[in-house]
Design an enzyme around this catalytic site. Structure first.
Site, PDB file in Angstrom:
ATOM      1  N   THR A 122       0.946  -1.227   0.022  1.00 53.53           N
ATOM      2  CA  THR A 122      -0.064   0.069  -0.024  1.00 53.53           C
ATOM      3  C   THR A 122       0.752   1.104  -0.132  1.00 53.53           C
ATOM      4  OG1 THR A 122      -1.672   1.300   1.238  1.00 53.53           O
ATOM      5  CG2 THR A 122      -0.105  -0.396   2.608  1.00 53.53           C
ATOM      6  N   TYR A 146      -2.118   0.346   9.856  1.00 54.29           N
ATOM      7  CA  TYR A 146      -2.180  -0.249   8.783  1.00 54.29           C
ATOM      8  C   TYR A 146      -0.715  -0.317   7.960  1.00 54.29           C
ATOM      9  CZ  TYR A 146      -3.842  -1.011   3.798  1.00 54.29           C
ATOM     10  OH  TYR A 146      -3.842  -1.346   2.537  1.00 54.29           O
TER      11      TYR A 146
END
Length: 339
Positions: A122, A146
Site C-alpha cells: 500500500t 495499517y
C-alpha cells in the site's frame, strides 16, 4: 493430443474486491486461481474462476493443508484488514492479522517451494511524503498501524528472498476504484470506506449522505487528494508481476497508481456528471492518519511491467464502471428483498 493442466496460483483474500478481480485476470491469462478466504469481508459469489477453500491466514495448519492439496506455483496475498481509522483504534488487530497472517502465508509458500509471492502492499507505507507524486525511492514512514503492518511484510519478504530464495513483488496500491468492465463482480462490503462506492451509495440512497472528512487540507480545494486506479488495471498488474517473477526477472517494489490525483470534491463532481444526480453531502473534521495527498509516480511500473492503465484513462471512465455495478447490485438486492 492432451493439454497440460493450468498452473495453480493461491489467492488469499480472493473473495474480496481486488482479489476477485485478480482471480478473473489470472483465469484469463491461463492460470487456475485457488481462493483461500475466511469470508469475513469477502463474498462467496465473487469466487467464479476457480475453487474456494475456506480458511484463515492465522491458521497455519489449514494453510499447510491447502498448499499440500493444490501445490500452487505462486501466491497472491491480498487477505488483510485495510481500514486506516480502525487500525489507529485497534493496532493489535492489524499487526496480528496483517503481519502475523502474512508471515504464515510466506512460511507456507517457502515450505512448499512456491516460485513467486505477489504481495498486496500500500501507498500507506509512505506516510506523509515530502514529495508528490511519490516515487518508489521515497522513504517509507507510515503514520498509521495499517501502513506499518504492510511495511513489516515488505521487509520480511526481502529477508525471505535472501535466506530462502523466495522471489516477490511488493505492489504499493494507491486507491483501487471502479468495477469489472463486464459487470460480473465489483465492490460490495457491509463496512465501506472507499470514496467512490460511498458516493454512489449516497446517490442511490442505500447509505447516508457522503461525509467529507476535512475541508482545510493544504490542497487546491481543501479536500484530500488521492490517486484512483481502476481495479481491472490493478488485477492486470498482478498478473504481469507474477509472470515477471516466474520468468526469473527479479523481485519488484512498485507503485500502482496513475500519476493523477483527484480531490474528494472532484470525485463528487465527476460522479454527479456521470450519474446526472446530486450527491447528498455532510462535513466532518479530518481523520487521524489521513495525509493531505497521495499520488503515485507510476513510471517504474510502466517501464518494468509494460502497464497501460487502459481502464484508468479518466476519473469518469472509472466511475462509469462502478456506477453500472452499483446499479446492478442495488437492483439485485431490491429484487431479493421483495421475492
Amino acid at each position: 493430443m492432451t493439454t497440460s493442466a493450468p498452473q495453480r496460483v493461491l489467492v488469499t483474500g480472493g473473495a474480496g474486491y481486488v482479489g476477485s478481480h485478480a482471480c478473473k485476470a489470472l483465469a484469463q491469462a491461463g492460470y487456475l486461481p485457488v481462493t483461500y478466504d475466511n469470508l469475513s469481508t469477502g463474498n462467496r459469489w465473487a469466487v467464479r474462476w476457480g475453487p474456494l477453500e475456506l480458511g484463515d491466514i492465522l491458521d497455519p495448519e489449514r494453510l499447510q493443508e491447502v498448499f499440500q492439496q493444490y501445490r500452487p506455483v505462486a501466491v497472491m496475498h491480498f487477505a488483510a484488514l485495510a481500514l486506516v481509522g480502525e487500525s489507529m483504534q485497534a493496532p493489535a488487530l492489524y499487526y496480528r492479522n496483517n503481519t502475523v497472517g502474512a508471515l504464515n502465508v510466506a512460511d507456507a509458500a517457502v515450505a512448499h517451494s512456491a516460485r513467486a509471492f505477489v504481495f498486496s502492499s500500500t501507498c500507506a507505507t509512505y506516510g506523509e511524503p515530502a514529495e508528490v507524486p511519490i516515487p518508489e525511492t521515497t522513504p517509507q514512514h507510515p503514520v498509521n498501524p495499517y501502513g506499518a503492518s504492510k511495511l513489516m511484510i515488505e521487509r520480511v519478504l526481502a529477508d525471505y528472498e535472501m535466506a530462502y530464495g523466495l522471489p516477490h513483488a511488493c505492489l504499493r496500491y494507491f486507491n483501487a476504484a471502479g468495477a469489472d468492465p463486464e459487470t460480473e463482480i465489483g465492490e460490495c462490503r457491509v463496512v465501506e470506506t472507499h470514496l467512490i462506492p460511498l458516493v454512489l451509495d449516497a446517490i442511490l440512497g442505500t447509505r447516508p449522505p457522503l461525509r467529507i472528512f476535512g475541508t482545510d487540507y493544504p490542497t487546491p480545494d481543501g479536500s484530500a487528494v488521492r490517486d484512483y486506479i481502476h481495479v481491472a488495471d490493478l488485477a492486470d498488474a498482478h498478473v504481469a508481476a507474477l509472470k515477471h517473477l516466474i520468468a526469473g526477472k527479479g523481485s519488484l517494489k512498485l507503485n500502482l497508481g496513475t500519476g493523477r490525483g483527484y480531490s474528494v470534491r472532484e470525485v463528487v463532481a465527476s460522479a454527479e456528471a456521470v450519474t446526472g444526480r446530486k450527491v447528498p453531502l455532510s462535513y466532518a473534521p479530518r481523520r487521524p492518519g489521513d495525509p493531505p495527498a497521495l499520488v503515485a509516480a507510476p513510471g517504474r511500473s510502466v517501464e518494468v511491467l509494460g502497464l497501460a492503465f487502459r481502464h484508468s484513462s479518466s476519473l469518469e471512465a472509472v466511475i462509469e464502471t462502478a456506477w453500472r455495478w452499483h446499479q446492478h447490485l442495488h437492483a439485485t438486492q431490491r429484487a431479493a428483498a421483495t421475492s
